[in-house]
Design an enzyme around this catalytic site. Structure first.
Site, PDB file in Angstrom:
ATOM      1  CB  ALA A  94      -0.904   0.092   1.221  1.00  0.00           C
ATOM      2  CB  CYS A  95       1.883   3.698  -1.650  1.00  0.00           C
ATOM      3  SG  CYS A  95       1.209   4.056  -3.391  1.00  0.00           S
ATOM      4  N   GLY A  96       0.220   5.796  -0.681  1.00  0.00           N
ATOM      5  CA  GLY A  96      -0.918   6.952  -0.744  1.00  0.00           C
ATOM      6  C   GLY A  96      -1.795   6.899  -1.890  1.00  0.00           C
ATOM      7  CB  VAL A 122      -2.236   3.976   3.591  1.00  0.00           C
ATOM      8  CG1 VAL A 122      -2.295   3.756   5.089  1.00  0.00           C
ATOM      9  CG2 VAL A 122      -0.854   3.625   3.069  1.00  0.00           C
ATOM     10  CB  THR A 130       5.674   3.207  -0.250  1.00  0.00           C
ATOM     11  OG1 THR A 130       4.604   3.480  -0.747  1.00  0.00           O
ATOM     12  CG2 THR A 130       6.424   1.856  -0.587  1.00  0.00           C
TER      13      THR A 130
END
Length: 94
Positions: A8-10, A41, A57
């Protein structure tokens, strides 16, 4: 047994894709069958069922029950990548 991993990231695009590719290659090199799920996220809880590992991240200041959480920035920066790879392998092979 296939290992299910959330990456997951933004925005669920750039950095999570880089981290997911690194994890995919790492698992292939160690004969670990893997199912990768990329998301934002704020979407992690939607995909948590049966997950073995969460790699983000973006900064996450919470836990997800018994699911191990690792910070995937070394896959982006290249700094500390070997330590992160070893940690991921320990979790997935344990």
């Amino acid at each position: 047994m296939k290992r299910k991993i959330i990456v997951a990231c933004g925005g669920a695009v750039a950095t999570s894709t880089m981290a997911a590719e690194e994890i995919k290659e790492l698992c292939q090199n160690h004969n670990i069958p893997v199912e990768l799920i990329q998301c934002r996220v704020n979407e992690i809880e939607t995909y948590m069922d049966g997950v073995h590992l969460i790699c983000t991240t973006a900064k996450v200041d919470r836990s997800f029950g018994d699911i191990p959480l690792v910070h995937g920035m070394p896959f982006i920066s290249g700094i500390g990548i070997e330590a992160l790879q070893n940690k991921i392998l320990t979790i997935l092979q344990g």
